[in-house]
Design an enzyme around this catalytic site. Structure first.
Site, PDB file in Angstrom:
ATOM      1  N   ILE A  70       0.830  -1.215   0.000  1.00 54.59           N
ATOM      2  CA  ILE A  70       0.000   0.000   0.000  1.00 54.59           C
ATOM      3  C   ILE A  70       0.864   1.264   0.000  1.00 54.59           C
ATOM      4  CG2 ILE A  70      -0.353   0.160   2.514  1.00 54.59           C
ATOM      5  CD1 ILE A  70      -2.917   0.855  -0.321  1.00 54.59           C
TER       6      ILE A  70
ATOM      7  N   ARG B 221      11.822  -3.552   7.733  1.00 49.60           N
ATOM      8  CA  ARG B 221      12.841  -4.597   7.868  1.00 49.60           C
ATOM      9  C   ARG B 221      13.503  -4.892   6.531  1.00 49.60           C
ATOM     10  NH1 ARG B 221       8.946  -8.934  10.011  1.00 49.60           N
ATOM     11  NH2 ARG B 221       8.095  -8.147   8.061  1.00 49.60           N
TER      12      ARG B 221
ATOM     13  N   LYS C 285      -5.547   1.669   7.850  1.00 46.83           N
ATOM     14  CA  LYS C 285      -6.706   0.929   8.341  1.00 46.83           C
ATOM     15  C   LYS C 285      -6.409  -0.571   8.339  1.00 46.83           C
ATOM     16  CE  LYS C 285      -8.440  -1.548   5.750  1.00 46.83           C
ATOM     17  NZ  LYS C 285      -8.277  -2.616   4.710  1.00 46.83           N
TER      18      LYS C 285
ATOM     19  N   ASP D 188     -10.809  -7.468   6.393  1.00 49.09           N
ATOM     20  CA  ASP D 188      -9.802  -6.483   5.943  1.00 49.09           C
ATOM     21  C   ASP D 188     -10.394  -5.630   4.819  1.00 49.09           C
ATOM     22  OD1 ASP D 188      -6.858  -5.452   5.814  1.00 49.09           O
ATOM     23  OD2 ASP D 188      -7.394  -5.973   3.764  1.00 49.09           O
TER      24      ASP D 188
HETATM   25  P1  NAP Z   1       2.071  -5.819   3.218  1.00 49.95           P
HETATM   26  O1  NAP Z   1       2.690  -5.335   1.947  1.00 49.95           O
HETATM   27  O2  NAP Z   1       1.936  -7.285   3.436  1.00 49.95           O
HETATM   28  O3  NAP Z   1       2.777  -5.216   4.520  1.00 49.95           O
HETATM   29  C1  NAP Z   1       3.337  -3.935   4.589  1.00 49.95           C
HETATM   30  C2  NAP Z   1       4.734  -4.036   5.159  1.00 49.95           C
HETATM   31  O4  NAP Z   1       4.666  -4.210   6.572  1.00 49.95           O
HETATM   32  C3  NAP Z   1       5.533  -5.218   4.659  1.00 49.95           C
HETATM   33  O5  NAP Z   1       6.088  -4.988   3.388  1.00 49.95           O
HETATM   34  C4  NAP Z   1       6.572  -5.401   5.744  1.00 49.95           C
HETATM   35  O6  NAP Z   1       7.721  -4.605   5.455  1.00 49.95           O
HETATM   36  C5  NAP Z   1       5.863  -4.870   6.975  1.00 49.95           C
HETATM   37  N1  NAP Z   1       5.540  -6.018   7.825  1.00 49.95           N
HETATM   38  C6  NAP Z   1       4.976  -7.175   7.445  1.00 49.95           C
HETATM   39  N2  NAP Z   1       4.895  -8.007   8.497  1.00 49.95           N
HETATM   40  C7  NAP Z   1       5.430  -7.351   9.538  1.00 49.95           C
HETATM   41  C8  NAP Z   1       5.661  -7.691  10.882  1.00 49.95           C
HETATM   42  N3  NAP Z   1       5.386  -8.905  11.353  1.00 49.95           N
HETATM   43  N4  NAP Z   1       6.218  -6.767  11.702  1.00 49.95           N
HETATM   44  C9  NAP Z   1       6.546  -5.559  11.240  1.00 49.95           C
HETATM   45  N5  NAP Z   1       6.381  -5.186   9.943  1.00 49.95           N
HETATM   46  C10 NAP Z   1       5.815  -6.082   9.125  1.00 49.95           C
HETATM   47  O7  NAP Z   1       0.613  -5.219   3.390  1.00 49.95           O
HETATM   48  P2  NAP Z   1      -0.142  -4.002   2.687  1.00 49.95           P
HETATM   49  O8  NAP Z   1      -1.049  -4.557   1.652  1.00 49.95           O
HETATM   50  O9  NAP Z   1       0.795  -2.912   2.343  1.00 49.95           O
HETATM   51  O10 NAP Z   1      -1.096  -3.580   3.905  1.00 49.95           O
HETATM   52  C11 NAP Z   1      -0.596  -2.906   5.058  1.00 49.95           C
HETATM   53  C12 NAP Z   1      -1.769  -2.221   5.742  1.00 49.95           C
HETATM   54  O11 NAP Z   1      -2.414  -1.355   4.803  1.00 49.95           O
HETATM   55  C13 NAP Z   1      -2.846  -3.210   6.211  1.00 49.95           C
HETATM   56  O12 NAP Z   1      -3.388  -2.787   7.438  1.00 49.95           O
HETATM   57  C14 NAP Z   1      -3.902  -3.138   5.114  1.00 49.95           C
HETATM   58  O13 NAP Z   1      -5.196  -3.424   5.598  1.00 49.95           O
HETATM   59  C15 NAP Z   1      -3.793  -1.674   4.703  1.00 49.95           C
HETATM   60  N6  NAP Z   1      -4.246  -1.439   3.319  1.00 49.95           N
HETATM   61  C16 NAP Z   1      -3.840  -2.222   2.291  1.00 49.95           C
HETATM   62  C17 NAP Z   1      -4.364  -2.013   1.005  1.00 49.95           C
HETATM   63  C18 NAP Z   1      -3.937  -2.838  -0.179  1.00 49.95           C
HETATM   64  O14 NAP Z   1      -4.555  -2.709  -1.244  1.00 49.95           O
HETATM   65  N7  NAP Z   1      -2.919  -3.651  -0.096  1.00 49.95           N
HETATM   66  C19 NAP Z   1      -5.289  -1.003   0.799  1.00 49.95           C
HETATM   67  C20 NAP Z   1      -5.629  -0.179   1.849  1.00 49.95           C
HETATM   68  C21 NAP Z   1      -5.121  -0.408   3.106  1.00 49.95           C
HETATM   69  P3  NAP Z   1       9.185  -5.109   5.950  1.00 49.95           P
HETATM   70  O15 NAP Z   1       9.259  -6.567   5.697  1.00 49.95           O
HETATM   71  O16 NAP Z   1      10.114  -4.288   5.117  1.00 49.95           O
HETATM   72  O17 NAP Z   1       9.228  -4.759   7.422  1.00 49.95           O
END
Ligand code: NAP
Length: 308
Positions: free
Chosen positions: A14, A37, A90, A168
């Site tokens: 995101i 990380r 969120k 989610d």
């Molecule tokens: P993601 O790519 O899986 O996670 C974001 C980053 O968080 C990862 O690249 C990782 O970076 C870090 N992370 C993952 N596990 C972790 C852990 N155990 N401890 C600390 N850091 C960790 O997810 P995302 O899709 O971007 O979503 C992140 C948030 O945004 C969620 O709450 C989601 O609901 C919200 N969101 C997502 C979207 C979408 O379309 N994807 C849309 C709106 C909102 P590192 O490995 O570099 O630490």
């Protein structure tokens, strides 16, 4: 006024899709650091922990926390304790109580806390709210059905406790519903379907009502292939209102009455700057409260195991 020195924590999907382009276009912000990380942003100093970043870059004014919700509280606590304004992706946390704790900490520190709900800023949401404010609403049907394999490939956190599963995306629908309906609603019954190998639901069927005669039926499902649905349909005294495609298009009696280009994340960053300037916080927990209620009141059904 000089720009807000912003840092991002949790550089993932995101951040790349939405946060970076929105920050880039907004003169109120200067991105000065990241903590992740593995993830980095080209040309921006990066750290692997929020502690190292806060210590090395004292000029940071505000921090956007974009990691999965289960890991957000600790980072938010550290940022607020260091006197930084905080933007929470969120859902704002894994529990209601931890977010309430952060809200109290932000108030004690005199900084702004923003629990962001991006879908509330979808193009036609305000037009829908306006339409509903002027008529009698009989019933509402929320259909939020998408293909988890397409939208969340290999995101293990989303299936773990606190990852919310189908809520989610479903919480986005609830963030819109709680914003556009003129009166509060509450859950009267729910069925949650859990894959037998996962700790979060793959589908949810939800029934709500308000203090009067209005009912809301929500169908959330992650097994949808083919056409994806993110629609809210209201039967009203003024006809059938359809808020379609995640809040971006509004139709009344089948006729398109409002649509505009997508501006969700640019709007979130405008709102964050606004509350920082006004010395306020913006934390509405209603969408997360409904999800918590569903976990409290919902019947559980175990269904076929899910494998990515
Ligand atoms: P993601 O790519 O899986 O996670 C974001 C980053 O968080 C990862 O690249 C990782 O970076 C870090 N992370 C993952 N596990 C972790 C852990 N155990 N401890 C600390 N850091 C960790 O997810 P995302 O899709 O971007 O979503 C992140 C948030 O945004 C969620 O709450 C989601 O609901 C919200 N969101 C997502 C979207 C979408 O379309 N994807 C849309 C709106 C909102 P590192 O490995 O570099 O630490």
């Amino acid at each position: 006024m000089s720009p807000i020195n912003l840092a991002i924590v949790g550089v993932g999907k995101i951040v790349r899709d939405q946060h970076l382009p929105s920050i880039d276009k907004n003169a109120d912000y200067k991105l000065v650091a990241t903590a992740s990380r593995h993830g980095t942003v080209e040309g921006i100093q990066s750290f692997t922990t929020i502690e190292a970043m806060l210590e090395a870059v004292p000029e940071i004014d505000a921090v956007s926390l974009c990691m999965p919700p289960q890991y957000r509280y600790e980072a938010a606590y550290k940022a607020l304790s260091a006197g930084k304004h905080v933007f929470l992706e969120k859902p704002p946390g894994a529990t209601l109580s931890e977010v309430a704790d952060l809200e109290a900490l932000a108030a004690a520190k005199g900084v702004s806390l923003f629990a962001s709900w991006h879908s509330r800023y979808a193009a036609a949401v305000e037009a829908a709210k306006d339409f509903l404010s002027k008529t009698e609403i009989k019933k509402v049907h929320v259909i939020w059905k998408e293909d988890v394999r397409h939208w969340h490939p290999n995101q293990d956190w989303i299936w773990q406790a606190g990852g919310l599963g189908v809520f989610d995306p479903g919480i986005n629908a609830l963030s819109i519903v709680t914003h556009i309906l003129p009166r509060a609603i509450f859950l009267t019954g729910a069925t949650l379907e859990f894959p037998e190998n996962r700790d979060a639901p793959i589908a949810a069927d939800l029934h709500f009502r308000d203090a009067g005669a209005m009912t809301v039926h929500g169908e959330f499902d992650w097994r949808q292939t083919g056409k994806q649905s993110w629609d809210i349909i209201a039967e009203t005294a003024a006809g059938t209102m359809e808020l379609a495609e995640g809040g971006s298009k509004l139709s009344v009696n089948g006729e398109l009455t409002f649509s505009a280009p997508e501006e969700e994340y640019p709007s979130l960053y405008r709102r964050f700057a606004e509350i920082i300037k006004a010395g306020q916080s913006d934390v509405d927990l209603a969408p997360l409260r409904h999800v918590a209620d569903a976990f409290m009141l919902g019947k559980r059904k175990f269904v076929e195991a899910f494998h990515d």
